[in-house]
Scaffold this active site. Sequence first.
Site, PDB file in Angstrom:
ATOM      1  N   HIS A   1       1.864   4.532  -2.786  1.00  0.00           N
ATOM      2  CA  HIS A   1       2.152   5.895  -2.629  1.00  0.00           C
ATOM      3  C   HIS A   1       3.413   6.447  -3.186  1.00  0.00           C
ATOM      4  CE1 HIS A   1      -1.543   6.542  -0.634  1.00  0.00           C
ATOM      5  NE2 HIS A   1      -1.453   6.023   0.286  1.00  0.00           N
TER       6      HIS A   1
ATOM      7  N   HIS B   1       0.843  -1.177  -0.004  1.00  0.00           N
ATOM      8  CA  HIS B   1       0.102  -0.141   0.097  1.00  0.00           C
ATOM      9  C   HIS B   1       0.693   1.061  -0.175  1.00  0.00           C
ATOM     10  CE1 HIS B   1      -3.496   2.492   1.461  1.00  0.00           C
ATOM     11  NE2 HIS B   1      -2.471   3.132   1.847  1.00  0.00           N
ATOM     12  N   GLU B   2       2.009   1.165   0.781  1.00  0.00           N
ATOM     13  CA  GLU B   2       2.756   2.409   1.008  1.00  0.00           C
ATOM     14  C   GLU B   2       3.596   2.509  -0.117  1.00  0.00           C
ATOM     15  OE1 GLU B   2       2.187   4.669   3.410  1.00  0.00           O
ATOM     16  OE2 GLU B   2       0.803   3.638   4.448  1.00  0.00           O
TER      17      GLU B   2
HETATM   18 ZN   LIG Z   1      -2.372   5.229   2.185  1.00  0.00          ZN
END
Ligand SMILES: [Zn+2]
Length: 380
Positions: free
Chosen positions: A71, A67-68
């Site tokens: 980004h 998830h990170e």
């Molecule tokens: Zn996030």
Amino acid sequence: MHATFPLGRPAGIRVGAHWSVLLIMALLAELLAQSLLPESVPGLSPVTYWVAGAAGSVVFLASLLVHELGHALVARHRGLAVDRITLWLLGGSTEMPDEPPSPGTAFAVAVAGPLASLLTGAGFLGLAVVLPVAVPPVVEVTLVWLGWTNLVLAVFNLLPGAPLDGGRVLQAVVWKFTGDKRRAQTVAARSGSVLGLVLASAGLVEVLWFGSIAGLWLFGIGWFLGFTARAELAAGPAREVLGRIRLGEIMTPDPVTAPGWFTVQGFVEQAASGRYRSYPVVTFDGHPVGVVSLAALARVPDAARTSTRVEDICTRPPSVAIGSPGTPLPAVLGRIGNRPGQDLVLVVENGVLAGVVSPGDVARTLELAALGAEAHRPAR
Ligand SMILES: [Zn+2]
């Protein structure tokens, strides 16, 4: 969040984990091994449940990282610097020192994380379906759990309140349609503050009414969300203004100086009639040497006052921050101390002291920013 241990550098991005991650992993392993897996696939040995539970919680941690990385990689692709990724009790955070330059980039960076979770979740569910029948049911159940947990993670993160990803998405959309970045930040932070209150209340109800410990986590997340959102609301205008301020605009020009060649005794007589606790120390030709405080003067024994020069006892760089009129304020902000002697930034131009920036100057600037006004160079 400073006590982290390194987890490597996937795609060249520094990843660390806070010790609190271990707590979450233990809780998730326990949830899987003690209730979820035995209920779905009864009759196996405790060791089997615990191995599957531990593996599930490790893979879950890895999917938080995915998830990170979503980004971080999109941010880097768009030309933004990425400091590091930190995993902790309530998930992960990607530290990016620069703000996105456009609503489009802000939107892409914000949406990349939940999108990565969505794909990861769908991947696990797909895997559980297509895997051959020979795979033990306990693996299949763990995969399904990982799939749904990632989908829930994606949806939860899309709730529209900063600092959640959904709040950043909301911010980008408002910024796009109003053209007003600061207003968009305020809208997202207000929404986050309300969302935090709602989640914390729901968590509290869950604990008090239903006696469910899981509510504590929801309460924690809601509290953190509201706290962060309110901090963003308070810092929003100041942060934007701060980034643009140069030392030359807020410094106190031509400050009262301490002549470095004076003896302590000689300067004490002059300082007694002054209004300050710290003085920039200069040489005969105006070249800055450091900062001297009344406290440092007081530490010189009486007998040595006539033989000690001010420049012998002053605090010098790098213990004292030094900059030029063009230096951005954020570059020295963390270096301004509270203790006299370390509380002045020396502003030097052409080798000569042009002014000083004191905590008072910084406070005045922040307060003016909060009032929506900008600090101007004080009239001489
Ligand atoms: Zn996030």
